[in-house]
Write a protein that holds these residues in place. Structure first.
Motif, PDB file in Angstrom:
ATOM      1  N   LEU A 161     -13.305   6.032  -4.713  1.00 56.34           N
ATOM      2  CA  LEU A 161     -12.446   5.790  -5.863  1.00 56.34           C
ATOM      3  C   LEU A 161     -12.832   4.489  -6.571  1.00 56.34           C
ATOM      4  CD1 LEU A 161      -8.930   6.798  -6.331  1.00 56.34           C
ATOM      5  CD2 LEU A 161      -9.420   4.422  -6.811  1.00 56.34           C
ATOM      6  N   LEU A 162     -13.094   3.427  -5.815  1.00 54.82           N
ATOM      7  CA  LEU A 162     -13.515   2.164  -6.427  1.00 54.82           C
ATOM      8  C   LEU A 162     -14.842   2.322  -7.171  1.00 54.82           C
ATOM      9  CD1 LEU A 162     -12.582  -0.333  -3.579  1.00 54.82           C
ATOM     10  CD2 LEU A 162     -11.503  -0.179  -5.838  1.00 54.82           C
ATOM     11  N   ALA A 163     -15.761   3.050  -6.580  1.00 56.66           N
ATOM     12  CA  ALA A 163     -17.049   3.290  -7.238  1.00 56.66           C
ATOM     13  C   ALA A 163     -16.842   4.104  -8.521  1.00 56.66           C
ATOM     14  CB  ALA A 163     -18.003   4.016  -6.295  1.00 56.66           C
ATOM     15  N   ALA A 164     -15.988   5.111  -8.460  1.00 52.85           N
ATOM     16  CA  ALA A 164     -15.720   5.938  -9.636  1.00 52.85           C
ATOM     17  C   ALA A 164     -15.124   5.106 -10.769  1.00 52.85           C
ATOM     18  CB  ALA A 164     -14.782   7.093  -9.275  1.00 52.85           C
ATOM     19  N   ILE A 165     -14.177   4.240 -10.434  1.00 55.76           N
ATOM     20  CA  ILE A 165     -13.584   3.374 -11.456  1.00 55.76           C
ATOM     21  C   ILE A 165     -14.664   2.505 -12.093  1.00 55.76           C
ATOM     22  CG2 ILE A 165     -12.043   1.407 -11.829  1.00 55.76           C
ATOM     23  CD1 ILE A 165     -10.191   2.671  -9.672  1.00 55.76           C
ATOM     24  N   THR A 166     -15.548   1.966 -11.262  1.00 53.24           N
ATOM     25  CA  THR A 166     -16.633   1.118 -11.773  1.00 53.24           C
ATOM     26  C   THR A 166     -17.517   1.896 -12.738  1.00 53.24           C
ATOM     27  OG1 THR A 166     -16.608  -0.197  -9.751  1.00 53.24           O
ATOM     28  CG2 THR A 166     -18.594  -0.323 -11.093  1.00 53.24           C
TER      29      THR A 166
ATOM     30  N   ILE B  34      -4.826   5.024  -4.985  1.00 51.80           N
ATOM     31  CA  ILE B  34      -4.661   3.935  -5.948  1.00 51.80           C
ATOM     32  C   ILE B  34      -3.520   3.014  -5.528  1.00 51.80           C
ATOM     33  CG2 ILE B  34      -3.914   3.405  -8.311  1.00 51.80           C
ATOM     34  CD1 ILE B  34      -5.628   5.785  -9.237  1.00 51.80           C
ATOM     35  N   ARG B  35      -2.390   3.595  -5.120  1.00 53.29           N
ATOM     36  CA  ARG B  35      -1.257   2.768  -4.689  1.00 53.29           C
ATOM     37  C   ARG B  35      -1.641   1.871  -3.522  1.00 53.29           C
ATOM     38  NH1 ARG B  35       1.948   7.339  -5.852  1.00 53.29           N
ATOM     39  NH2 ARG B  35       1.991   7.978  -3.683  1.00 53.29           N
ATOM     40  N   GLY B  36      -2.380   2.419  -2.559  1.00 53.51           N
ATOM     41  CA  GLY B  36      -2.811   1.622  -1.413  1.00 53.51           C
ATOM     42  C   GLY B  36      -3.740   0.492  -1.813  1.00 53.51           C
ATOM     43  N   LEU B  37      -4.678   0.773  -2.710  1.00 53.66           N
ATOM     44  CA  LEU B  37      -5.597  -0.268  -3.175  1.00 53.66           C
ATOM     45  C   LEU B  37      -4.861  -1.321  -4.005  1.00 53.66           C
ATOM     46  CD1 LEU B  37      -8.623   1.995  -4.167  1.00 53.66           C
ATOM     47  CD2 LEU B  37      -8.523   0.403  -2.237  1.00 53.66           C
ATOM     48  N   GLU B  38      -3.878  -0.869  -4.759  1.00 52.55           N
ATOM     49  CA  GLU B  38      -3.086  -1.790  -5.571  1.00 52.55           C
ATOM     50  C   GLU B  38      -2.259  -2.727  -4.682  1.00 52.55           C
ATOM     51  OE1 GLU B  38      -0.717  -1.269  -9.756  1.00 52.55           O
ATOM     52  OE2 GLU B  38      -0.302   0.193  -8.179  1.00 52.55           O
ATOM     53  N   ARG B  39      -1.648  -2.183  -3.628  1.00 49.41           N
ATOM     54  CA  ARG B  39      -0.871  -3.010  -2.687  1.00 49.41           C
ATOM     55  C   ARG B  39      -1.730  -4.096  -2.061  1.00 49.41           C
ATOM     56  NH1 ARG B  39       1.706   1.887  -1.321  1.00 49.41           N
ATOM     57  NH2 ARG B  39       0.287   2.255   0.390  1.00 49.41           N
ATOM     58  N   ARG B  40      -2.988  -3.779  -1.837  1.00 47.27           N
ATOM     59  CA  ARG B  40      -3.905  -4.754  -1.229  1.00 47.27           C
ATOM     60  C   ARG B  40      -4.499  -5.714  -2.257  1.00 47.27           C
ATOM     61  NH1 ARG B  40      -8.183  -1.599   2.086  1.00 47.27           N
ATOM     62  NH2 ARG B  40      -8.911  -3.726   2.368  1.00 47.27           N
ATOM     63  N   GLY B  41      -4.184  -5.521  -3.512  1.00 47.01           N
ATOM     64  CA  GLY B  41      -4.694  -6.390  -4.566  1.00 47.01           C
ATOM     65  C   GLY B  41      -6.136  -6.117  -4.949  1.00 47.01           C
ATOM     66  N   LEU B  42      -6.652  -4.950  -4.580  1.00 44.32           N
ATOM     67  CA  LEU B  42      -8.051  -4.630  -4.884  1.00 44.32           C
ATOM     68  C   LEU B  42      -8.222  -4.052  -6.286  1.00 44.32           C
ATOM     69  CD1 LEU B  42      -9.119  -3.185  -1.430  1.00 44.32           C
ATOM     70  CD2 LEU B  42      -9.652  -5.432  -2.395  1.00 44.32           C
ATOM     71  N   ILE B  43      -7.164  -3.504  -6.828  1.00 45.40           N
ATOM     72  CA  ILE B  43      -7.185  -3.026  -8.208  1.00 45.40           C
ATOM     73  C   ILE B  43      -5.846  -3.360  -8.844  1.00 45.40           C
ATOM     74  CG2 ILE B  43      -8.817  -1.134  -7.787  1.00 45.40           C
ATOM     75  CD1 ILE B  43      -6.448   0.791  -7.920  1.00 45.40           C
ATOM     76  N   LYS B  44      -5.848  -3.340 -10.160  1.00 46.56           N
ATOM     77  CA  LYS B  44      -4.607  -3.541 -10.895  1.00 46.56           C
ATOM     78  C   LYS B  44      -4.460  -2.371 -11.858  1.00 46.56           C
ATOM     79  CE  LYS B  44      -2.003  -6.449 -13.825  1.00 46.56           C
ATOM     80  NZ  LYS B  44      -1.628  -7.596 -14.436  1.00 46.56           N
TER      81      LYS B  44
END
Length: 102
Positions: A50-55, A83-93
């Motif tokens: 998911l992070l790679a796709a966003i990039t 996305i919610r999990g990554l957002e909670r960890r501060g990795l995405i906004k």
């Protein structure tokens, strides 16, 4: 355990001759390697994808959740959970869309 009729089960005489079985074994080894590589970063494979796709997608425009789901071929609800999990960890906004329900 009941015995199956092999000829009705597979046209291949053994597992080594089955491309599907060999692909499954290779994919399993590959997934294990990816998971081991990502573990020190605290990421799962779906999170990394998911992070790679966003990039990749943000080179064009900021992607919407549905765009990401289509791109990585995952269900929108699954993408939302990741996305919610990554957002909670501060990795995405996540930026809320104008038409998003409150």
């Amino acid at each position: 355990m009941p015995k199956s009729n092999w000829e009705e089960f597979s046209r291949f005489s053994n597992a080594e001759n089955s491309p599907g079985f060999q692909l499954w074994k290779m994919a399993t080894r590959w997934r294990r390697t990816i998971e081991g590589t990502l573990k020190p970063f605290g990421l799962t494979h779906p999170q990394f994808v998911l992070l790679a796709a966003i990039t990749w997608l943000q080179k064009e425009t900021l992607p919407m959740q549905a765009d990401i789901a289509r791109f990585i071929e995952l269900d929108v609800n699954t993408v939302s959970q990741i996305i919610r999990g990554l957002e909670r960890r501060g990795l995405i906004k996540r930026e809320r869309g104008k038409d998003e329900r409150t």
